[in-house]
Design an enzyme around this catalytic site. Structure first.
Site, PDB file in Angstrom:
ATOM      1  N   GLU A   1     -33.347  18.459  -9.008  1.00  0.00           N
ATOM      2  CA  GLU A   1     -33.888  19.394 -10.436  1.00  0.00           C
ATOM      3  C   GLU A   1     -32.953  20.860  -9.620  1.00  0.00           C
ATOM      4  OE1 GLU A   1     -35.815  18.961 -12.326  1.00  0.00           O
ATOM      5  OE2 GLU A   1     -36.986  20.848 -13.057  1.00  0.00           O
ATOM      6  N   ASP A   2     -33.121  21.176  -8.909  1.00  0.00           N
ATOM      7  CA  ASP A   2     -31.932  22.981  -7.926  1.00  0.00           C
ATOM      8  C   ASP A   2     -31.062  22.381  -8.235  1.00  0.00           C
ATOM      9  OD1 ASP A   2     -34.489  23.141  -9.115  1.00  0.00           O
ATOM     10  OD2 ASP A   2     -35.702  23.930  -7.290  1.00  0.00           O
TER      11      ASP A   2
ATOM     12  N   ASP B   1     -46.005  19.037  -1.698  1.00  0.00           N
ATOM     13  CA  ASP B   1     -45.276  19.844  -2.277  1.00  0.00           C
ATOM     14  C   ASP B   1     -45.878  20.785  -2.866  1.00  0.00           C
ATOM     15  OD1 ASP B   1     -43.055  20.998  -3.506  1.00  0.00           O
ATOM     16  OD2 ASP B   1     -43.303  20.214  -5.196  1.00  0.00           O
TER      17      ASP B   1
ATOM     18  N   ASP C   1     -75.957  27.722   7.051  1.00  0.00           N
ATOM     19  CA  ASP C   1     -75.604  27.220   5.559  1.00  0.00           C
ATOM     20  C   ASP C   1     -73.958  26.860   6.481  1.00  0.00           C
ATOM     21  OD1 ASP C   1     -77.359  26.939   4.251  1.00  0.00           O
ATOM     22  OD2 ASP C   1     -77.043  28.728   2.921  1.00  0.00           O
TER      23      ASP C   1
END
Ligand code: MN
Length: 724
Positions: A81-82, A144, A264
């Site tokens: 992609e990069d 990722d 709680d």
């Protein structure tokens, strides 16, 4: 990260070796170097070297105990992609498997998730799983996303909101479904921080303010429980822990309470060695503290679909407060913490599921409603590469909404899900911007746009191409309505004509309510329209209608003897009750006037079509009759053979044979053996010395005819037998 690259690599290799001793670490080293070179010089928004991100992702993947190809894919996941690298490079330098994983992760990242509607989040999650095909792709994507969430502060506010929303809607529930609870908790809390910053900060402050109190409470309960277990000879480890922030916030929001009750926030967990001790510990706790009714859950005997096992109970604790306790074995705890990774085993450096875990992994199938029976266990070793949703496809509307369909669905199915009117006028479709035919099969991730045309109408062919019951029923409904309209129009035409011939006006009769009265008289329904429809389908004759309105007048059929055309019209429709059965159902009705076209003489068993004629009821043609093709499709109507009926039909066949004495005798013997009474037979000899024998007879069903034809074909000297 200030640690030098070498140290980071060493740490990663050590981590992998710890759970997968025979792993091929040279591959990891190669991927580390290759990815480091490819990202060299790139910076993250924080100003740090970009490579820190893939390395952190690889570490997370090692935490999930995935195999070597997954670690490599984690290191290389942003390369295609990069950077300058291509998938082909990856395949050459590493393996097809690594390239496949990287490609999957890249594709998942590109899915257009841009809506906030919860009901489709589920579909989207399923689509992710479906598209991933290999569960490792989803896990790498989760890693990722987790790293991106941890470093989200460097993003723009818009980006933060979008990514956090997507994480909350899609990735945290995915982690939950895969049984990786620590990852779910972290993703939820990180998303919470960006989605509701004020509430997040407030809750953090409140928790900090009550921390001392809480710690004292936890210590007190831990000691009480430990003493209790020891006194009962149960070996048991007890811990109190603060729940995750998003869980606490949700609880407060749902119960509309503020954080005034520290109880709680804490849950207690008891870990034992054996299942027997689990139940023993539960018994002791229930004896000492009052259990809150309806709060006990036995996930040990009945594990959750994702294989989670534990005993859950709530009690009135030592301070008279509600106290939650989970009890499970160490092994159950490991499975719960590691999720899918708990089931991973490594042999010869390759990861997969152990034989015993294949059974446990039934959850994976349930989880995704995976219906296919896996007979071969080896198939499930590939479990990690199954087509999780083979039976479903998920597609986008142009607005980004996700719609789920059964596999094989077409744009027609899609159109009817959008709106009935869109379906009814669906003229074409664009899939991912390209025009496609309506029979086009949709695929996961497609974006579908329907083109409508007001002149377009559903037709029967659509029934063959669509895959959803909804579309089919809508199309049938439309076609039925259309046929009713046609029948009604035809009925009106016929009644109008009969009245005119008898010297009356339809309009006038209608105004006077005579038609409505005739409808009731003839038991044809409640409304005038019902009557017209009955006439159109030949169930009531126009003559009957006229007689019902004017009982004192001469019967219409006689009065129009000279009229020629109308005589034919009314003659055919007269005395419908005594009509011989036709063996045909018109839209499920049997008592309809039908005639069989002489051009094709259809037989029961043939695929047939009906046409509403002007004045002669319904004519039946064979589907492939050339004459039927030229008839007005507007007058087409649904017809079928009545399976109960035993009506005989005329049929003609030609037998081509040699011109040989004795052959005819054999032919007629065959006919009589098969119980066929010949109505007529002709023989003629052709100039080339062959004979064509034509036989006319009656049969009740196509099967009978076929039987006869087969028998004739077997006679020596017969070349061919054909139906005329
Ligand atoms: Mn990334």
């Amino acid at each position: 990260m200030s640690t030098p690259l070498e140290t980071q690599l060493e740490e990663l290799l050590a981590k992998v070796k710890a759970y997968n001793p025979s792993a091929d670490l040279s591959l990891v080293t190669d991927a580390f170097t290759t990815a480091g070179d490819a990202h060299a010089g790139q910076k993250r928004k924080s100003g740090e070297p970009y490579f820190i991100h893939p390395v952190s992702v690889a570490h997370l993947i090692a935490d999930l105990k995935l195999d070597v190809p997954s670690i490599c894919a984690g290191l290389l996941h942003d390369c295609v992609e990069d950077t300058e690298m291509t998938l082909e490079n990856l395949e050459e330098t590493f393996t097809r498997e690594v390239a496949f994983l990287v490609d999957g992760v890249t594709k998942l990242g590109k899915l257009p998730w841009n809506t906030r509607e919860e009901r489709q989040a589920e579909n989207f999650r399923k689509m992710l799983l479906a598209m991933a095909k290999d569960i490792r792709v989803v896990l790498i994507k989760l890693a990722d996303r987790t790293n991106n969430m941890r470093t989200l502060e460097h993003m723009s506010e818009d980006g933060q909101d979008r990514i956090a929303r997507e994480t909350m809607d899609i990735y945290a529930p995915l982690a939950n479904r895969l049984g990786i609870y620590w990852l779910r908790a972290e993703l939820e809390d990180l998303s919470f921080r960006y989605l509701y910053p004020n509430e997040y900060r407030q809750l953090l402050e409140d928790l900090e303010a009550t921390e001392e109190q809480r710690r004292a409470y936890v210590v007190e309960v831990e000691q009480t429980l430990r003493r209790l277990m020891a006194r009962n000879d149960i070996r048991c480890e007890v811990h109190g822990r603060t729940k995750n922030l998003w869980g606490i916030y949700n609880k407060m929001r749902n119960q509309k309470r503020s954080l005034d009750q520290i109880y709680d926030v804490v849950a207690f967990r008891a870990l034992t060695s054996t299942i027997r001790d689990c139940y023993a510990a539960l018994g002791v706790v229930h004896e000492k503290f009052t259990p809150i009714p309806g709060r006990f859950k036995d996930y040990v005997a009945m594990p959750k679909p994702n294989q989670y096992q534990s005993l859950h109970t709530s009690l009135m604790g030592p301070r008279g407060e509600r106290m939650e306790v989970q009890i499970r074995t160490y092994e159950m705890h490991r499975v719960c913490e590691e999720g899918i990774a708990a089931h991973w085993v490594y042999k010869d450096g390759r990861g997969g599921l152990s034989a015993s875990d294949q059974q446990k992994f039934a959850w994976l199938r349930q989880l995704v409603e995976f219906q296919r029976d896996l007979k071969d266990p080896a198939e499930f070793i590939d479990a990690v590469k199954i087509d999780l949703f083979a039976d479903e496809v998920y597609v986008f509307t142009p607005n980004g909404d996700v719609k789920a369909f059964p596999a094989g669905a077409t744009p027609v199915d899609f159109a009817f899900v959008i709106h009935t009117e869109v379906g009814n006028h669906c003229a074409g479709a664009k899939v991912n911007g390209q025009m496609v035919p309506l029979r086009h099969k949709l695929r996961n991730g497609d974006t579908v746009e329907i083109i409508t045309n007001s002149n377009q109408r559903p037709n029967k062919d659509w029934l063959k191409t669509c895959a959803t019951a909804r579309a089919r029923s809508k199309i049938r409904h439309y076609i039925r309505g259309e046929q009713r309209d046609r029948g009604r129009a035809l009925g009106k035409e016929l009644v109008e004509r009969a009245l005119r011939q008898a010297g009356h006006s339809y309009q006038k009769m209608q105004k006077q309510g005579a038609l409505k009265r005739a409808t009731l008289d003839l038991h044809a329904g409640n409304k005038e329209e019902d009557l017209l429809m009955q006439v159109g389908f030949g169930k009531v004759t126009p003559t009957q209608v006229v007689r019902s309105i004017f009982p004192e007048e001469t019967p219409a059929a006689d009065a129009t003897d000279k009229g020629g055309r109308l005589k034919r019209l009314t003659g055919i429709f007269s005395k419908p009750r005594r009509r011989a059965p036709s063996g045909i159902r018109v839209q499920g009705e049997e008592d309809v006037l039908v005639r069989f076209a002489h051009c094709c003489n259809p037989l029961p068993g043939d695929t047939i079509l009906g046409f509403i004629t002007r004045g002669r009821g319904v004519t039946i043609h064979k589907l492939d009759c050339p004459k039927a093709l030229n008839l007005d499709p507007e007058r087409r109507i649904d017809v079928s053979w009545d399976s109960e009926s035993e009506v005989s039909h005329p049929v003609t066949i030609n037998v081509h044979s040699t011109d040989k004495p004795g052959l005819l005798a054999e032919v007629s013997k065959t006919f009589s053996e098969l119980k066929v009474n010949l109505a007529q037979a002709n023989c003629r000899v052709t100039p080339n010395g062959r004979a064509i024998n034509t036989f006319h007879f009656q049969v009740a069903h196509l099967d009978h005819l076929k039987q006869v034809m087969r028998a004739l074909q077997k006679i020596r000297g017969v070349y061919s037998v054909e139906r005329v």
